[in-house]
Design a protein around this motif. Structure first.
Motif, mmCIF file in Angstrom:
data_model
loop_
_atom_site.group_PDB
_atom_site.id
_atom_site.type_symbol
_atom_site.label_atom_id
_atom_site.label_comp_id
_atom_site.label_asym_id
_atom_site.label_seq_id
_atom_site.Cartn_x
_atom_site.Cartn_y
_atom_site.Cartn_z
ATOM 1 N N PRO A 51 -2.003 13.331 -15.133
ATOM 2 C CA PRO A 51 -2.717 14.716 -15.153
ATOM 3 C C PRO A 51 -2.893 15.297 -14.056
ATOM 4 C CG PRO A 51 -4.246 13.059 -15.861
ATOM 5 C CD PRO A 51 -3.106 12.440 -15.806
ATOM 6 N N ASP A 52 -2.781 14.523 -12.741
ATOM 7 C CA ASP A 52 -3.126 15.177 -11.761
ATOM 8 C C ASP A 52 -2.218 14.504 -10.523
ATOM 9 O OD1 ASP A 52 -5.943 16.318 -12.311
ATOM 10 O OD2 ASP A 52 -6.593 14.024 -12.327
ATOM 11 N N THR A 53 -1.347 13.800 -10.777
ATOM 12 C CA THR A 53 -0.253 13.364 -9.973
ATOM 13 C C THR A 53 0.791 14.736 -9.525
ATOM 14 O OG1 THR A 53 -0.025 11.294 -11.180
ATOM 15 C CG2 THR A 53 1.880 11.918 -9.636
ATOM 16 N N PRO A 54 0.946 14.685 -8.017
ATOM 17 C CA PRO A 54 1.957 15.802 -7.791
ATOM 18 C C PRO A 54 3.271 15.726 -8.390
ATOM 19 C CG PRO A 54 0.764 14.658 -5.790
ATOM 20 C CD PRO A 54 0.379 13.866 -7.110
ATOM 21 N N LEU A 55 3.651 16.601 -9.023
ATOM 22 C CA LEU A 55 4.891 16.844 -10.026
ATOM 23 C C LEU A 55 6.092 17.816 -9.399
ATOM 24 C CD1 LEU A 55 6.520 16.047 -12.519
ATOM 25 C CD2 LEU A 55 4.854 17.485 -13.870
ATOM 26 N N LEU A 56 6.765 17.322 -8.747
ATOM 27 C CA LEU A 56 7.849 18.688 -8.373
ATOM 28 C C LEU A 56 9.181 18.509 -9.381
ATOM 29 C CD1 LEU A 56 8.889 19.902 -5.930
ATOM 30 C CD2 LEU A 56 9.833 17.927 -5.220
ATOM 31 N N VAL A 57 9.328 19.765 -9.907
ATOM 32 C CA VAL A 57 10.661 20.347 -10.562
ATOM 33 C C VAL A 57 11.573 20.715 -9.574
ATOM 34 C CG1 VAL A 57 11.454 21.717 -12.394
ATOM 35 C CG2 VAL A 57 9.186 20.834 -12.503
ATOM 36 N N VAL A 58 12.645 20.132 -9.643
ATOM 37 C CA VAL A 58 13.663 20.328 -8.945
ATOM 38 C C VAL A 58 15.014 20.933 -9.495
ATOM 39 C CG1 VAL A 58 15.282 19.499 -6.835
ATOM 40 C CG2 VAL A 58 13.305 18.372 -7.375
ATOM 41 N N SER A 59 15.406 21.976 -9.431
ATOM 42 C CA SER A 59 16.754 22.925 -10.263
ATOM 43 C C SER A 59 17.984 22.156 -9.499
ATOM 44 C CB SER A 59 16.457 24.244 -10.084
ATOM 45 O OG SER A 59 16.759 24.380 -8.573
ATOM 46 N N SER A 76 8.861 13.322 -9.528
ATOM 47 C CA SER A 76 9.927 14.460 -9.388
ATOM 48 C C SER A 76 10.854 14.302 -10.565
ATOM 49 C CB SER A 76 10.653 14.393 -7.999
ATOM 50 O OG SER A 76 11.379 13.393 -7.811
ATOM 51 N N VAL A 77 11.223 15.753 -10.938
ATOM 52 C CA VAL A 77 12.149 15.650 -12.253
ATOM 53 C C VAL A 77 13.341 16.601 -11.797
ATOM 54 C CG1 VAL A 77 10.651 14.849 -14.081
ATOM 55 C CG2 VAL A 77 10.495 17.307 -13.419
ATOM 56 N N LYS A 78 14.519 16.405 -11.718
ATOM 57 C CA LYS A 78 15.463 17.157 -11.487
ATOM 58 C C LYS A 78 16.554 17.588 -12.427
ATOM 59 C CE LYS A 78 19.050 17.592 -7.849
ATOM 60 N NZ LYS A 78 20.268 17.936 -8.738
ATOM 61 N N LEU A 79 16.245 18.806 -12.966
ATOM 62 C CA LEU A 79 16.809 19.074 -14.455
ATOM 63 C C LEU A 79 17.762 20.154 -14.392
ATOM 64 C CD1 LEU A 79 12.867 19.382 -16.039
ATOM 65 C CD2 LEU A 79 14.647 17.304 -16.100
ATOM 66 N N GLY A 80 18.664 20.133 -15.487
ATOM 67 C CA GLY A 80 19.421 21.380 -15.728
ATOM 68 C C GLY A 80 21.055 21.201 -15.914
ATOM 69 N N ILE A 81 21.612 20.206 -14.891
ATOM 70 C CA ILE A 81 22.997 20.148 -14.808
ATOM 71 C C ILE A 81 23.342 19.662 -16.005
ATOM 72 C CG2 ILE A 81 22.827 18.152 -13.417
ATOM 73 C CD1 ILE A 81 25.679 20.833 -13.300
ATOM 74 N N ASN A 82 23.083 18.670 -16.534
ATOM 75 C CA ASN A 82 23.423 17.756 -17.585
ATOM 76 C C ASN A 82 23.300 18.400 -19.156
ATOM 77 O OD1 ASN A 82 22.715 14.482 -16.947
ATOM 78 N ND2 ASN A 82 24.325 15.619 -16.221
ATOM 79 N N VAL A 83 22.217 19.569 -18.943
ATOM 80 C CA VAL A 83 22.063 20.534 -20.142
ATOM 81 C C VAL A 83 23.263 21.378 -20.215
ATOM 82 C CG1 VAL A 83 20.822 22.236 -21.252
ATOM 83 C CG2 VAL A 83 19.692 20.153 -20.236
ATOM 84 N N GLY A 127 0.923 -1.266 -0.111
ATOM 85 C CA GLY A 127 -0.118 -0.011 -0.005
ATOM 86 C C GLY A 127 0.789 1.386 0.072
ATOM 87 N N ARG A 128 2.090 1.126 -0.427
ATOM 88 C CA ARG A 128 3.086 2.335 -0.312
ATOM 89 C C ARG A 128 2.794 3.144 -1.457
ATOM 90 N NH1 ARG A 128 8.987 0.696 1.646
ATOM 91 N NH2 ARG A 128 8.861 0.434 3.801
ATOM 92 N N ARG A 129 3.068 4.398 -1.551
ATOM 93 C CA ARG A 129 2.840 5.356 -2.755
ATOM 94 C C ARG A 129 4.008 4.986 -3.477
ATOM 95 N NH1 ARG A 129 1.956 11.235 -0.606
ATOM 96 N NH2 ARG A 129 3.628 10.483 0.806
ATOM 97 N N VAL A 130 4.059 5.066 -4.813
ATOM 98 C CA VAL A 130 5.192 5.030 -5.655
ATOM 99 C C VAL A 130 5.736 6.368 -6.124
ATOM 100 C CG1 VAL A 130 5.923 4.103 -7.874
ATOM 101 C CG2 VAL A 130 4.524 2.701 -6.542
ATOM 102 N N TRP A 131 6.984 6.557 -5.830
ATOM 103 C CA TRP A 131 7.802 7.704 -6.103
ATOM 104 C C TRP A 131 8.698 7.352 -7.225
ATOM 105 C CZ3 TRP A 131 12.731 9.508 -3.442
ATOM 106 C CH2 TRP A 131 13.119 10.757 -3.949
ATOM 107 N N LEU A 132 8.129 8.178 -8.473
ATOM 108 C CA LEU A 132 8.905 8.122 -9.587
ATOM 109 C C LEU A 132 10.040 9.122 -9.911
ATOM 110 C CD1 LEU A 132 9.393 6.743 -12.632
ATOM 111 C CD2 LEU A 132 7.337 7.932 -13.455
ATOM 112 N N HIS A 133 11.284 9.144 -10.016
ATOM 113 C CA HIS A 133 12.018 10.369 -9.923
ATOM 114 C C HIS A 133 12.954 10.151 -11.299
ATOM 115 C CE1 HIS A 133 14.795 13.354 -8.594
ATOM 116 N NE2 HIS A 133 15.955 12.539 -8.637
ATOM 117 N N HIS A 134 13.327 11.431 -11.779
ATOM 118 C CA HIS A 134 14.226 11.329 -12.931
ATOM 119 C C HIS A 134 15.348 12.314 -12.563
ATOM 120 C CE1 HIS A 134 15.992 11.804 -16.925
ATOM 121 N NE2 HIS A 134 15.528 13.060 -16.969
ATOM 122 N N GLY A 135 16.346 12.455 -12.963
ATOM 123 C CA GLY A 135 17.616 13.182 -12.828
ATOM 124 C C GLY A 135 18.894 12.714 -13.390
#
Length: 389
Positions: free
Chosen positions: A262-270, A228-235, A164-172
């Motif tokens: 469409p409704d999932t909490p989405l966190l952009v991390v610099s 969550s998506v952590k974006l910027g350094i590789n660019v 019953g745990r929430r699934v956290w999908l992260h990209h960075g």
């Protein structure tokens, strides 16, 4: 010992399992994505199973796992430590092991050439486990491509029911991948997931967080309760685009993710603080003088004056990400922004400097993971506890 069939029901954190001549190779990007990019760096990163673990319920007192890892050797650089396999029993650390066996990939940093040499399969063994029914996790090395060959135990094994745990999908980028962390459960996403009580799917891809459309589609198509998506350094590292292209690329990336969530909490991390690129554009290069002295370090090769022509620095990237999220959040109320310097900033750099100029060490990963958990999973944070989707 019972030989256990390696099935998808026992493996978490991978988006796809490739059947090979020896066993199963976990992938963190699906075949369709891999087919759209021939970059060797991406192929290496996505096949390294950061966050991938075997999870099963058993009363076995001994467990063995046969694998075929791929060891990386960089010509002229200090030797890399062997990857670490970590055992958790009912969520608590219960052992570590490493293998010296495996294939070898030798990379010449000066020319970029690579040579692959086959090697033998190895076995990690965990014994002396309590003779009770328990949930066992074996976390695979986060920085070592690992082909699963066989699993054995001295008692039957079954999949762990949904907890019953929430699934956290992260990209960075490489920091999210776990670069320079000591082990798979001490990467900052793994630490944050443990503190937040969530199931991690880690799409941190070393050197490869480049706003690629196929990565956005992988995020779109992967079930998740939190993203969550952590974006910027590789660019900036790769110097792949200018400011004119960066903004629309971020919009397109977020649009694609939102098609499936469409409704999932989405966190952009610099990006977290990285002094060499705060005001100096890329590309990033190996510091050959340091390498000649047996140390691995990076340096920025751009010119700060090039910002006027649209070259990206971390300062420019953060301003643009904050603007984009602020404007989109007027309609997308579940979209959030986190300045990466809240995870690792100037005071942290003074206390825990980046050993190679680019990546934190294990202590730095712990700090980032603890800070992320405290901010994101707080009662008023973007990932505040609630019912799973």
């Amino acid at each position: 010992m019972h030989t256990i069939s390696l099935t998808a029901g026992l493996i978490r954190g991978a988006l796809e399992l490739e059947r090979t001549a020896r066993g199963l190779l976990p992938h963190r990007l699906p075949a369709r994505a891999r087919a759209q990019c021939a970059d060797p760096q991406l192929a290496l990163a996505e096949s390294q199973p950061s966050g991938v673990r075997l999870v099963f319920r058993t009363r076995a007192t001994a467990v063995e796992l046969d694998t075929l890892p791929t060891k990386r050797v960089y010509t002229g650089a200090p030797p890399r430590p062997d990857g670490v396999y970590e055992l958790l029993v009912d969520g608590r650390p219960a052992g570590r092991a490493s293998l010296t066996e495996g294939d070898t990939l030798t990379v010449d940093l000066a020319t970029g050439s690579a040579e692959h040499r086959p090697g033998p399969v190895g076995t990690v063994r965990f014994a002396g486990l309590p003779d009770t029914v328990k949930d066992v996790e074996i976390w695979l090395p986060h920085n070592e491509t690992t082909e699963l060959v066989a699993l054995r135990a001295d008692a039957p094994v079954e999949p762990v029911p949904d907890r019953g745990r929430r699934v956290w999908l992260h990209h960075g980028s490489s920091i999210s991948h776990g670069s320079d962390a000591a082990s798979p459960t001490t990467t900052w996403p793994a630490l944050a997931a443990s503190l937040g009580g969530v199931e991690l799917v880690n799409l941190g891809l070393g050197g490869s967080a480049l706003l690629d459309p196929f990565t956005a589609r992988a995020l779109r198509d992967t079930p998740a309760d939190l993203i969550s998506v952590k974006l910027g350094i590789n660019v900036v590292n790769a110097d792949v685009m200018r400011l004119r292209a960066f903004g629309p690329a971020v919009h397109g990336f977020l649009d694609t993710v939102r098609e499936g969530h469409p409704d999932t909490p989405l966190l952009v991390v610099s990006p977290v603080l990285c002094p060499m690129h705060e005001d100096t554009p890329g590309p990033t290069a190996m510091d050959l003088a340091a390498l000649g002295a047996g140390r691995l370090r990076y340096r920025a090769t751009g010119d700060p004056a090039e910002r006027a022509a649209g070259k990206l620095t971390l300062g420019v990237v953060r301003e643009e990400l904050a603007r984009i999220v602020r404007e989109r959040a007027a309609e997308d109320t579940r979209l959030h922004y986190l300045d990466g310097r809240e995870l690792y900033g100037e005071a942290d750099f003074a206390e825990l400097p980046l050993p190679d100029g680019l990546h934190p060490d294990t202590a730095g990963h712990r700090r980032i993971g603890e800070r992320f958990a405290a901010l994101a999973f707080a009662p008023d944070g973007p990932f505040a506890a609630g019912p799973a989707a």
